[in-house]
Every structure is written in structure tokens, then in C-alpha cells.
Design an enzyme around this catalytic site. Structure first.
Site, PDB file in Angstrom:
ATOM      1  N   GLY A   7       0.802  -1.213   0.000  1.00  0.00           N
ATOM      2  CA  GLY A   7       0.000   0.000   0.000  1.00  0.00           C
ATOM      3  C   GLY A   7       0.834   1.261   0.000  1.00  0.00           C
ATOM      4  O   GLY A   7       1.811   1.383  -0.740  1.00  0.00           O
ATOM      5  N   ASP A  45       2.441   5.803 -10.479  1.00  0.00           N
ATOM      6  CA  ASP A  45       1.841   6.954 -11.157  1.00  0.00           C
ATOM      7  C   ASP A  45       0.331   6.968 -10.961  1.00  0.00           C
ATOM      8  O   ASP A  45      -0.285   8.031 -10.818  1.00  0.00           O
ATOM      9  CB  ASP A  45       2.167   6.913 -12.651  1.00  0.00           C
ATOM     10  CG  ASP A  45       3.659   6.868 -12.914  1.00  0.00           C
ATOM     11  OD1 ASP A  45       4.421   7.457 -12.129  1.00  0.00           O
ATOM     12  OD2 ASP A  45       4.067   6.231 -13.907  1.00  0.00           O
TER      13      ASP A  45
END
Length: 315
Positions: A230, A257
Site C-alpha cells: 500500500g 503513477d
């Protein structure tokens, strides 16, 4: 006019060719049914994800030569608003090879410009960033060879002076230089922040302390990607961790991204930072299930979002 436009700058844009080769091995011949060619570079990946997530991206960067014309044409065909800065050279080409285990081999050309090309790009970015509808400026990826060594910091200082909210996602010398100018936020991975600060990060607490040191110096938000674990988001008042569901990745390229895109799109839409991190972690996770970088369907993102959790570690 509501400020919703997210400027996605790719100083070192590329034409990305992605191939999923299940039996890829050095020295062997492999045949595949097709490859994927897309405009590449971190800012372009962010822009694609922003659009999928319902945001309003505006693409900027340097383009040159035949590959540059291809990138511009592809971006236009996909319906993106763009403000390109042209240069006398050739836009780089990058090759991504993903195998059956979800591991990717990336071969990136470096890109080469003249100092005057960077001057022109910086002027264009500052001009567009002054628009009333601009919410965020995302400076993403590497700086091409030939740009001044202090190019990121000088550009960020100019953007700070006009009140732009600048998010930086870079690495190595470009990241170190950018940090000196105190952008509004940075999005990095564990290795990038460790290298930029010259420290070793063994535990989550070490990462939080490192992010806190940047907050103390004037950066408002630090997001650290933890890959399959995460991400962390740190401010002066909040520490939150986003936890994704378990997946079997196909191609993790551009997941960072998409994390970036998910956060800035959610913030532009008025969501709080904890929820924005949840959106970003879900976007980065679903991206890894598709080849090509920021090519995921929105409905699958929503399913992953429902399984993504956030934990407030400090508030």
C-alpha cells in the site's frame, strides 16, 4: 470557475512499447500476438489515470522528432488537452517486457535536450499554471540530459511564487534538487526517499520519521508508496496508511503513477486526504492487473476501491 485542471508534466516524455512475453529469457527468441504502444513517461501515465478516474488532466512536456510527433498524435486522438513544448531532437523510446509472473524488464533511453529547451518548457508551465482553472501541477519523472542541474528547484520556486500547488514524483538528483525548493507535496517510494535523504529505512516507523523530517522543512504532504503493502501519507497533523487487497499482478509498471493520480484527482474533487489515499492505493492496485500502464477500466477500479482500506495511525 472551479479549479479542477491537473497539469501533468512529463519533462522527459517517451514512446513506450510494452510486450507481455510469458517465456521471456535473455538470448531466446519469443513471439507474441501484439504489443502495446502508448505515450510514455510518468506524467503521461498520471494523465491517463486522472482521466479514467474522472479528472481533468492537461498534458505538458518536451517533444521532438518522429517519436515526438507520434506521441502528440496519440495524445490528441485520445482527447487530452495538451500544451507541448517542441525541441530540435528526438523523443526517447522505452521498452517494457512483462513476463508471466508479473515481473517487468524496463529499458529506458535517457533523453537529451539543450538548456534553452528547458527554459522554454519552464516558461510554458508557469504560463499555464497561472490559469484560474488549474488545481494542481504534477512534475513527474526524470529530467532529460542537458537540462541545468538545478532545473527542478528553480521551476518549483517559480511555481510556488505564483501560488501553484506542486506535486513532485521523481528520484535521484532531480528529487534531491526538487526537495530543496519545498514543493507542496512529494510522492515517492521507499527507496527513493531513503536515497534522497541518505538514510536506511528498515521499519514503517523509519519511513514515517523520514517523511516527518520533510514536513518539518516545509513540504505539506509526503506520500510513500510501499508496493504491494500500500502507501503511507504524512502531514503535520495526519499519518494514514492505505492497505490494498491481495492481487496477482500482471504488469506493475506505472502503479506508482496511478497512486499519484488517484490522490490528486480525489483532492481536486474535494475529498479529504485519508479518502484520497484510499482512492490512490486502489488506482495503483488495479493498474497492476493490466498491461501498458494506466490502462485499467473504471468499473474494475471501483471494485478494488471497495476492498481498499485506510488506517489512521496518528491524527
Amino acid at each position: 470557475m472551479k479549479a479542477e485542471t491537473i497539469i501533468c508534466v512529463t519533462p522527459n516524455a517517451a514512446l513506450d512499447r510494452t510486450m507481455v512475453v510469458p517465456d521471456f529469457a535473455i538470448g531466446h527468441i519469443s513471439r507474441i500476438s501484439k504489443g502495446i504502444a502508448v505515450p510514455g513517461g510518468k506524467g503521461l501515465n498520471v494523465a491517463r489515470a486522472v482521466k479514467i478516474l474522472g479528472g481533468r488532466p492537461l498534458v505538458m512536456g518536451l517533444l521532438g522528432g518522429h517519436a515526438g510527433r507520434m506521441v502528440a498524435a496519440m495524445v490528441a486522438e485520445d482527447g487530452y488537452e495538451a500544451e507541448w513544448t517542441r525541441f530540435d531532437g528526438e523523443t526517447r523510446t522505452c521498452t517494457i517486457i512483462a513476463n508471466q509472473d508479473g515481473l517487468s524488464t524496463v529499458i529506458n533511453e535517457s533523453g537529451l535536450i539543450a538548456p534553452a529547451d528547458w527554459t522554454a518548457l519552464a516558461a510554458d508551465i508557469c504560463r499555464v499554471a497561472g490559469r484560474d482553472d488549474v488545481n494542481t501541477v504534477c512534475l513527474c519523472g526524470s529530467v532529460p540530459l542537458g537540462a541545468p542541474a538545478d532545473a527542478p528547484a528553480k521551476l518549483i520556486s517559480r511555481l510556488n511564487a505564483i501560488g501553484a500547488r506542486v506535486w513532485v514524483d521523481s528520484s535521484k538528483a532531480a528529487l534531491e534538487n526538487a526537495i530543496r525548493a519545498r514543493p507542496y507535496a512529494i510522492k515517492v517510494n521507499r527507496e527513493e526517499i531513503a536515497a534522497a535523504l541518505g538514510i536506511r529505512l528498515r521499519r514503517t516507523g523509519d519511513i514515517i520519521s523520514a517523511a516527518g523530517s520533510l514536513i518539518a522543512e516545509g513540504i505539506k504532504i509526503v506520500v510513500v508508496s510501499l508496493g504491494a503493502d500500500g502507501a503511507l501519507l504524512v502531514t503535520d497533523r495526519l499519518i494514514v496508511k492505505g492497505r490494498p487487497p491481495a492481487i496477482q499482478p500482471v504488469d506493475p509498471i506505472a502503479s506508482g503513477d496511478c497512486l499519484h493520480a488517484g490522490i490528486v484527482t480525489a483532492v481536486a474533487d474535494g475529498k479529504d486526504l485519508a479518502e484520497a489515499l484510499r482512492c490512490g492505493v486502489a488506482a495503483g492496485t488495479v493498474n497492476a492487473l493490466y498491461a501498458g500502464g494506466a490502462q485499467f477500466p473504471y468499473d474494475h477500479y471501483l471494485r478494488v476501491l471497495r476492498e481498499t482500506r485506510v488506517e489512521i495511525l496518528s491524527a
